[in-house]
Design a protein around this motif. Structure first.
Motif, PDB file in Angstrom:
ATOM      1  N   GLN A 271       0.837  -1.182   0.000  1.00  0.00           N
ATOM      2  CA  GLN A 271       0.000   0.000   0.000  1.00  0.00           C
ATOM      3  C   GLN A 271       0.872   1.232   0.000  1.00  0.00           C
ATOM      4  N   GLY A 272       0.256   2.362  -0.371  1.00  0.00           N
ATOM      5  CA  GLY A 272       0.958   3.625  -0.389  1.00  0.00           C
ATOM      6  C   GLY A 272      -0.025   4.757  -0.277  1.00  0.00           C
ATOM      7  N   GLY A 273       0.447   5.982  -0.573  1.00  0.00           N
ATOM      8  CA  GLY A 273      -0.442   7.125  -0.488  1.00  0.00           C
ATOM      9  C   GLY A 273      -1.616   7.016  -1.434  1.00  0.00           C
ATOM     10  N   PHE A 274      -1.418   6.309  -2.549  1.00  0.00           N
ATOM     11  CA  PHE A 274      -2.478   6.120  -3.521  1.00  0.00           C
ATOM     12  C   PHE A 274      -3.572   5.214  -2.988  1.00  0.00           C
ATOM     13  N   GLY A 275      -3.193   4.164  -2.306  1.00  0.00           N
ATOM     14  CA  GLY A 275      -4.148   3.183  -1.813  1.00  0.00           C
ATOM     15  C   GLY A 275      -3.493   1.822  -1.725  1.00  0.00           C
ATOM     16  N   LEU A 276      -4.293   0.784  -1.813  1.00  0.00           N
ATOM     17  CA  LEU A 276      -3.804  -0.581  -1.692  1.00  0.00           C
ATOM     18  C   LEU A 276      -3.514  -1.198  -3.054  1.00  0.00           C
TER      19      LEU A 276
END
Length: 842
Positions: free
Chosen positions: A532-537
């Motif tokens: 996951q990251g700032g964008f999403g999963l």
């Protein structure tokens, strides 16, 4: 045992040792009394080339050949079409003075076949694998192996161009297969048309590849020849109407050879002493466009386009049904007839020329040594002239027949001017312009009005636009309860995104149904989570046809990622390279925004390089391949793609590894498209990841190709050291990885930075060279950093002398980070990641 018995045994051992020693003694001369027999060899004085018996691949037959360093790199074969059945062969001088190969029954297998010889001859083996037959008394050369080429061009070997006298001794012929050196389907020789010789590869009697005209310096149809390893070529008239083309090596200790392989490809190769294997520097056919006449007549081929073939402006497919099925062999025909009448071609509706820039000019040109203006006027006044081009080294080129084998380059090439009818030119009558504008504006108004009416009458019907079908809208779908509560505001946002993505060609992107994506990921089950990251999963999925995918899903709770989502779709749809991750498609609907990628089974680079349980599997060869792969991907983004791209967020978590550990650059949400004339740009929104951002970008918002070069330099240091730049520091000095590397470099102990898990003393020189290149890439001033083209040249050439690096930027990590607030650090951290691992603090 008695004394006599010991003496006899000693004598026998001595004889045996002498016999074995004779096999490997580096002799370089053959006479009638001094011959070699299988498995004995003849060695050149420099020790790099060997003449002897070998069996290629899986074959059991024996051949006499010359190889470079290893029997796997054979460059010349004597008895190509008549192999020996056993190991009883002999190479000697026959009674008539020829160099011959005989079998165990003294039957002639092969001969140099020189007439007017005497019995006073000998054969010597000199540098670069040159085997010669000499007349002993006067020293005259009677026969020379490089004048009777096999499938390889060596330094100094001449390709002689003469249209009327094609000599077999200057013709290369490929092997039939890797295990069969007999004559294959491909051959090559140089063809001399007036003022412009060029090299061809033929498949039987059909052209398969051509180099483009020789202009006295380069072959104009080989992209990048001025910058790559296909350098060192020369040419000139031999005084007998022939043009001799040959090359010399830049470094005699590490020569480059050109081999015509059994698949019909020229390959430039050099020997890699560290890897003890041959390294390929260049291949003649790197894409389908390099194959002769792929697109047929009056068409142009571009490997960066989809489809790769398109008709020239003013032309249309000759057979539209075949063309639409991507069978382009019929080519194109003129759409509008020409009005040319020769002398009176200055009338109002006269024909004109359309300019094609940076192309491989067509085959079968005529030529004359005139200036550009005269070249144009000559073609304009000749109705049979349908195109012309001009090069300072060649002069004027003109074409009267079909324009065949045109290829679009991203750099290099020549400008081609194609004759077209007046109506196909860029100027038209005012009436035509008015009609065109009126029809276009009217059509837009009608479409907009129809769309508004459709929106008003829309019910629960799935949208039938080019984007993914909103299969969950208006349904009580019990299989997907989490995604049914979707309001009109979400639908309105989706439509806005679709309109903004209208610049993407629908044929370039697969649009996935939401239900199919949900089924593929088992309703986005936690067990399928990859990261996951700032964008999403990010989830792993498997489509119904068995294809594995990675699904990057924009989090609804996140205010980040929408712009990056649109940017990534637009950018990746137009890019295709083996070292870039492939975007399979997207899904937009019901408030969901997802990107669908090819699945990378080995996850990201940081999941491997920084994990002590995994990094041992990454030996130096693998790491070197990853570095070179990322470099080639960046060069494609900066110079060779349809768009000119600055990535802006290059880091290990954005480098994915496929099943063979080949690197793929991912995450183009931060990428910026540059115009061809732009060198740098400025932004008020700093995005990326500290530790990988260049100083001019982090401090001033200035970014360019050199920003990516800086990130690449950090990546090199991390790959070699196995340590993160963001977490590596020395307790005493609080240095970053860059600072520690710089101090070790100045103190002459840079080898202490090498990851012990992959250290190999035999590769130390190559590893330290890589660290040197990394330090050159992270220099503080952008102008001091090399371009990616230069970086690749440095990586592939051990002989190139590297300049000393200057001090890197950001060597004091603690001071840099303490100078900005938490909010500022949070703002500039990457907000879009496809890292297939857990997120680490930055």
């Amino acid at each position: 045992m008695g004394f006599n018995s010991c003496a006899i045994l000693f004598s026998m051992l001595s004889i045996q040792c002498c016999y074995l020693l004779n096999i490997v003694i580096a002799i370089d001369t053959i006479t009638s009394s001094q011959f070699i027999k299988d498995p004995e060899t003849l060695s050149s004085k420099d020790g790099n080339f060997t003449l002897g018996f070998f069996s290629p691949g899986n074959s059991t037959y024996r051949y006499v050949g010359i190889w470079w360093k290893s029997p796997s790199t054979v460059i010349w074969v004597a008895n190509r079409n008549q192999p020996l059945n056993d190991s009883s062969g002999v190479v000697t001088i026959s009674e008539d003075g020829n160099l011959v190969v005989l079998n165990g029954h003294k039957t002639l297998i092969w001969s140099s076949n020189v007439s007017n010889t005497s019995n006073r001859t000998r054969s010597t083996f000199s540098g670069f694998g040159k085997l010669v037959l000499l007349e002993t008394t006067k020293g005259n050369i009677l026969w020379h192996s490089i004048q009777h080429a096999s499938d390889t061009i060596l330094p100094g070997m001449k390709l002689t161009s003469n249209e009327t006298r094609r000599s077999e001794k200057h013709k290369l012929t490929s092997w039939k297969s890797p295990s069969d050196p007999s004559f294959g389907s491909f051959s090559s020789w140089s063809v001399n048309r007036p003022y412009m010789p060029e090299v061809f590869i033929w498949k039987e009697t059909i052209p398969y590849w051509r180099s483009g005209p020789w202009n006295g310096r380069v072959f104009t149809g080989i992209q990048g020849m001025e910058y790559a390893y296909v350098n060192g070529f020369y040419g000139g008239d031999d005084g007998e109407g022939n043009i001799d083309i040959y090359y010399i090596t830049r470094n005699e200790s590490e020569p480059v050879i050109y081999n015509l392989n059994w698949q019909g490809q020229y390959q430039a190769k050099c020997w890699d002493d560290e890897k003890d294997e041959m390294r390929i520097l260049w291949t003649s056919q790197e894409s389908e466009c390099d194959v002769y006449g792929t697109c047929g007549a009056f068409a142009i081929c571009s490997s960066q386009s989809s489809p790769i073939c398109s008709c020239l402006r003013g032309f249309e497919p000759k057979n539209k049904e075949e063309w639409n099925s991507q069978n382009w062999t019929s080519g194109c025909v003129r759409r509008t007839s020409l009005e040319c009448d020769g002398v009176n071609n200055t009338k109002t509706n006269a024909d004109g020329f359309l300019k094609l820039e940076m192309v491989k000019v067509p085959d079968s040109a005529g030529g004359s040594p005139v200036e550009p203006d005269l070249c144009r006027s000559q073609c304009l006044e000749n109705c049979s002239c349908i195109a012309y081009s001009h090069d300072g080294g060649i002069g004027c080129m003109s074409w009267n027949g079909n324009l065949l084998d045109i290829q679009q380059f991203s750099e290099g090439g020549l400008d081609l001017y194609v004759r077209v009818a007046y109506t196909e030119l860029d100027h038209g009558t005012n009436t035509t312009i008015i009609i065109t504008v009126t029809v276009t504006v009217g059509s837009i108004i009608i479409v907009v009005f129809a769309y508004i009416m459709w929106r008003r009458r829309a019910s629960n019907h799935p949208a039938k636009l080019w984007h993914c079908f909103r299969s969950t809208r208006g349904k009580n779908n019990k299989a997907f309860p989490l995604f049914n509560e979707v309001g009109t505001s979400e639908e309105y946002k989706d439509d806005n995104i679709i309109e903004e993505l209208s610049q993407v060609n629908p044929k370039e992107l697969i649009l996935f149904d939401f239900e199919k994506v949900a089924i593929a990921t088992n309703t986005f089950h936690f067990s399928n989570k990859l990261g996951q990251g700032g964008f999403g999963l990010v989830y792993k999925g498997k489509l119904q046809d068995g294809q594995e995918i990675a699904v990057k899903r924009l989090s609804r709770a996140s205010g980040q990622g929408l712009e990056e989502f649109k940017n990534e779709v637009v950018v990746l749809c137009k890019l295709q390279h083996r070292n870039l991750v492939r975007l399979l498609g997207c899904c937009i609907g019901g408030g969901e925004k997802m990107l669908i990628y090819e699945y990378m089974p080995n996850k990201s680079l940081d999941a491997n390089i920084f994990d002590p349980s995994k990094n041992k599997a990454l030996d130096w060869r693998t790491r070197c391949g990853i570095i070179e792969g990322v470099a080639r991907g960046l060069l494609y983004l900066h110079r060779d793609s349809r768009l000119r791209i600055i990535h802006r967020d290059l880091k290990p978590s954005n480098i994915l590894l496929d099943e063979e550990l080949n690197p793929k650059i991912s995450d183009f949400g931060m990428a910026r498209i540059f115009g061809r004339s732009e060198d740098q740009a400025n932004t008020g929104r700093i995005v990326g990841t500290y530790g990988y951002m260049s100083p001019e970008y982090a401090m001033q918002g200035l970014f360019s190709e050199k920003s990516d070069v800086f990130s690449f330099g950090v990546l090199i240091l991390e790959i070699v050291s196995g340590k993160r730049n963001s977490s590596f520091y020395d307790n005493e000095h609080a240095l970053s990885l860059l600072g520690f590397a710089w101090i070790q470099w100045r103190e002459g102990s840079i080898s202490s930075l090498i990851d012990p898990s992959m250290y190999d003393p035999s590769h130390q020189k190559s590893i330290i060279r890589c660290l040197h290149i990394g330090l050159l890439c992270v220099q503080e001033h952008a102008v001091d950093r090399p371009t990616m083209a230069t970086v690749i040249s440095m990586l592939n050439s051990d002989v190139e002398i590297l300049p000393p690096p200057s001090q890197p930027a950001f060597i004091l990590r603690k001071n840099m980070l303490s100078s900005v607030s938490y909010e500022e650090r949070h703002e500039v951290s990457s907000i879009n990641t496809i890292s297939l691992t857990d997120i680490y603090a930055r």
